[in-house]
Design an enzyme around this catalytic site. Structure first.
Site, PDB file in Angstrom:
ATOM      1  N   CYS A  78      43.043  42.604  42.561  1.00 55.91           N
ATOM      2  CA  CYS A  78      42.765  43.375  43.770  1.00 55.91           C
ATOM      3  C   CYS A  78      42.429  44.823  43.408  1.00 55.91           C
ATOM      4  O   CYS A  78      41.360  45.056  42.857  1.00 55.91           O
ATOM      5  CB  CYS A  78      43.919  43.258  44.756  1.00 55.91           C
ATOM      6  SG  CYS A  78      43.360  43.520  46.452  1.00 55.91           S
ATOM      7  N   HIS A 125      44.464  37.612  45.319  1.00 55.60           N
ATOM      8  CA  HIS A 125      45.797  37.675  44.702  1.00 55.60           C
ATOM      9  C   HIS A 125      46.218  36.302  44.181  1.00 55.60           C
ATOM     10  O   HIS A 125      46.901  35.556  44.888  1.00 55.60           O
ATOM     11  CB  HIS A 125      46.824  38.161  45.722  1.00 55.60           C
ATOM     12  CG  HIS A 125      46.699  39.602  46.055  1.00 55.60           C
ATOM     13  ND1 HIS A 125      47.335  40.583  45.337  1.00 55.60           N
ATOM     14  CD2 HIS A 125      45.992  40.230  47.016  1.00 55.60           C
ATOM     15  CE1 HIS A 125      47.032  41.765  45.844  1.00 55.60           C
ATOM     16  NE2 HIS A 125      46.221  41.578  46.873  1.00 55.60           N
ATOM     17  N   GLU A 128      48.426  35.564  42.114  1.00 57.74           N
ATOM     18  CA  GLU A 128      49.861  35.460  41.860  1.00 57.74           C
ATOM     19  C   GLU A 128      50.621  34.741  42.962  1.00 57.74           C
ATOM     20  O   GLU A 128      51.689  34.174  42.728  1.00 57.74           O
ATOM     21  CB  GLU A 128      50.473  36.855  41.614  1.00 57.74           C
ATOM     22  CG  GLU A 128      50.569  37.794  42.816  1.00 57.74           C
ATOM     23  CD  GLU A 128      49.304  38.612  43.092  1.00 57.74           C
ATOM     24  OE1 GLU A 128      48.212  38.188  42.649  1.00 57.74           O
ATOM     25  OE2 GLU A 128      49.401  39.652  43.762  1.00 57.74           O
TER      26      GLU A 128
HETATM   27  N1  GLN Z   1      43.564  49.444  48.209  1.00 52.73           N
HETATM   28  C1  GLN Z   1      42.635  48.406  47.930  1.00 52.73           C
HETATM   29  C2  GLN Z   1      41.987  47.869  49.185  1.00 52.73           C
HETATM   30  O1  GLN Z   1      42.462  48.089  50.268  1.00 52.73           O
HETATM   31  C3  GLN Z   1      43.287  47.281  47.161  1.00 52.73           C
HETATM   32  C4  GLN Z   1      44.301  46.528  47.943  1.00 52.73           C
HETATM   33  C5  GLN Z   1      45.211  45.691  47.085  1.00 52.73           C
HETATM   34  O2  GLN Z   1      45.274  45.871  45.879  1.00 52.73           O
HETATM   35  N2  GLN Z   1      45.969  44.794  47.693  1.00 52.73           N
HETATM   36  O3  GLN Z   1      40.982  47.213  49.119  1.00 52.73           O
END
Ligand code: GLN
Length: 534
Positions: A382, A508, A510
């Site tokens: 992410c 994600h 994970e």
């Molecule tokens: N801050 C980034 C976004 O909003 C990444 C978000 C995250 O890592 N969950 O896209």
């Protein structure tokens, strides 16, 4: 009709009720029962999505895009139960819907009260999950500690449910603590007695006590606890500290917990053991063939719970490769202040997890540069993927001042920017791109090699995206787009071809990793890291 197990906690918080609930789910599944698990959280936030990780730890995301408590992550890792938005019941959700109904006039002129309106709403939400999943046993964990004002409506709701359903249909398990007083050389049972007394005052009599303890409980103590707390001696279960959380189901099984639960719920089923778990997970955790050192660079490193699923998924990647993963946690601001070599020189892999806000970002960019230039396997998740895109844009593609508009609104090269729909968003709650979306993999990629399948689905929680306007400029310099969302043409995975293992994903992974079936990307990452050290 589903039977219910209600799990409460007493004496102190952080007793591992979530792991206890998940372990019970695991043991019941091993007996052939279909289970559902629900977490009730007494706070007034509708969901934890708007809470700071320092307040709450990780926000766990389900397939249907609910932002939930991290205990739901334990449930999914230990069991096969399918979680959804309904698996998390917060006081915020309950009050919100009762007040909405009141405004609509649904209560027909009645005075709206905690009992029965809030408690009915809680009961209905619990029963809905049991009905929807057609399960044999629904496990309901009540967050917080007995004695808190906030959790009272939840406790009253489960008291009523057991009274309505009858004894063999519902069971109360109380998780408590036996503190060891060094100077007296004794384990104390009094706080447990008080905590159970507190429950009895509100009409709940636990049938099983799970006693968290640093030292083994003697028979004499078991008898004392049983006598003063009104439970059978066999229902005093020892819950010792263990080296790894995946030992917990095994420890409970040794204590006969599953037999006891089945007896109390009047269910007769043969015991088939948990051999697959013992052989596939525990053996490898206890005596792995190899070790590997992985650096995690993040902003919330000091907080144990902030990257819970990441740490677990790394351990799963280790299990799949028969290796112990030693995690070096590095604060990205430390990297900014003290440079990198000190921290990263003997790391065999670098992982940058998700995150929000600009603090520590330059440290993370420096860490990616180090991994890219030194051929250290890199896994960006992410925000970690977005950071690696920025690093590549600045240092390989020569795009001056490249950045995400999250950190620099005026950047001349916004390689990461807001997706159109996010520009309209006003409310912060539940408004990110959330939950499961499809992704199609490039067959020549490391990701495809890991998944061994072209079409995948993964969970998301973000607002910003790889900016497609820069796709050509970046790919012409060696970045490859390894995964795309087919419906919206959004970049889901980037890789660097000319590197042993460099993968950044917008989703994600994970959240979908389990100890007995590691997520393919974590498995691949750990395998590459092991090669790097070899
Ligand atoms: N801050 C980034 C976004 O909003 C990444 C978000 C995250 O890592 N969950 O896209």
């Amino acid at each position: 009709m589903s039977k219910y197990i209600f799990i409460t906690g007493g004496v102190v918080s952080s007793l591992g009720k979530g792991i206890a609930a998940a372990s019970i789910g695991k043991l019941l599944e091993a007996r052939g029962l279909k289970t559902a698990i629900i977490k009730c959280d007494p706070y007034l936030n509708v969901d934890p999505g708007t809470m700071n990780p320092y307040q709450h730890g990780e926000v766990y995301v389900t397939d249907d895009g609910a932002e939930t408590d991290l205990d739901l992550g334990h449930y999914e890792r230990f069991t096969h139960t399918r979680l959804s938005m309904d698996s998390s019941i917060t006081a915020g959700k309950v009050y919100y819907s009762v007040i909405t109904k009141e405004r609509r006039g649904d209560y027909l002129g009645k005075t709206v009260q905690i009992i029965p309106h809030i408690t009915d709403e809680i009961k209905e939400r619990i029963k809905k999950v049991a009905r929807a999943n057609d399960v044999d046993v629904t496990i309901v964990e009540i967050g917080g500690t007995v004695g808190d004002i906030e959790s009272l409506p939840f406790l009253e709701a489960i008291r009523q449910l057991r009274w309505e359903l009858g004894e063999s249909y519902a069971l109360n398990i109380h998780v408590t603590l036996l503190p060891y007083i060094k100077s007296a050389g004794e384990q104390k049972t009094k706080p447990t007695q008080h905590s159970v007394g507190r429950l009895r005052e509100i009409g709940i009599i636990p049938q099983i006590l799970m006693c968290r303890t640093e030292r083994p409980i003697t028979q004499e103590q078991r008898e004392k606890i049983a006598l003063f707390c009104n439970v059978d001696v066999e229902a005093v279960i020892e819950a010792p500290d263990v080296k790894h959380i995946y030992e917990v189901p095994w420890v409970f099984k040794k204590e006969g917990l599953d037999d006891l639960i089945l007896k109390k719920l009047n269910i007769k089923l043969p015991d088939r053991g948990i051999k697959a778990w013992e052989d596939g997970v525990l053996k490898r955790l206890r005596s792995p063939a190899r070790e590997v050192k992985i650096a995690v660079v993040g902003k919330y490193i000091t907080l144990q719970d902030a990257y819970k699923s990441i740490y677990e998924a790394l351990a799963h990647g280790g299990i799949a490769n028969n290796a112990r993963v030693n995690i070096v946690k590095i604060d990205s601001e430390e990297v900014e202040a003290h440079g990198l070599k000190k921290y990263l020189k003997d790391a065999q892999g670098l992982l940058i997890p998700g995150g929000f806000g600009s603090r520590g970002v330059e440290g993370k960019i420096a860490a990616v540069k180090f991994a890219r230039e030194n051929n250290i396997p890199f896994f960006g998740i992410c925000l970690g993927m977005q950071i690696s895109t920025i690093e590549f844009a600045r240092n390989v593609a020569g795009l001056k001042g490249a950045n995400s508009t999250e950190f620099d609104k005026e950047t001349p090269n916004p390689v990461i920017s807001l997706i159109e729909e996010q520009k309209e968003v006003k409310d912060m709650g539940a408004s990110m791109r959330l939950g499961a979306f499809n992704c199609v993999l490039d067959k020549g990629s490391k990701s495809f090699e890991a998944y061994k399948s072209e079409k995948i689905s993964e969970r998301h929680r973000h607002r910003y995206e790889f900016n497609n306007a820069y796709r050509q400029q970046l790919t012409s310099k060696g970045l490859s787009i390894a995964g795309l969302n087919p419906d919206r043409d959004l970049v889901e995975i980037i890789e660097i071809k000319d590197h042993p293992w460099f993968v950044g994903c917008q989703f994600h992974p994970e959240f979908k990793s389990k100890p007995d079936s590691a997520h393919p990307l974590f498995k691949g990452f750990i395998a590459a890291a092991l090669d790097h050290g070899a």
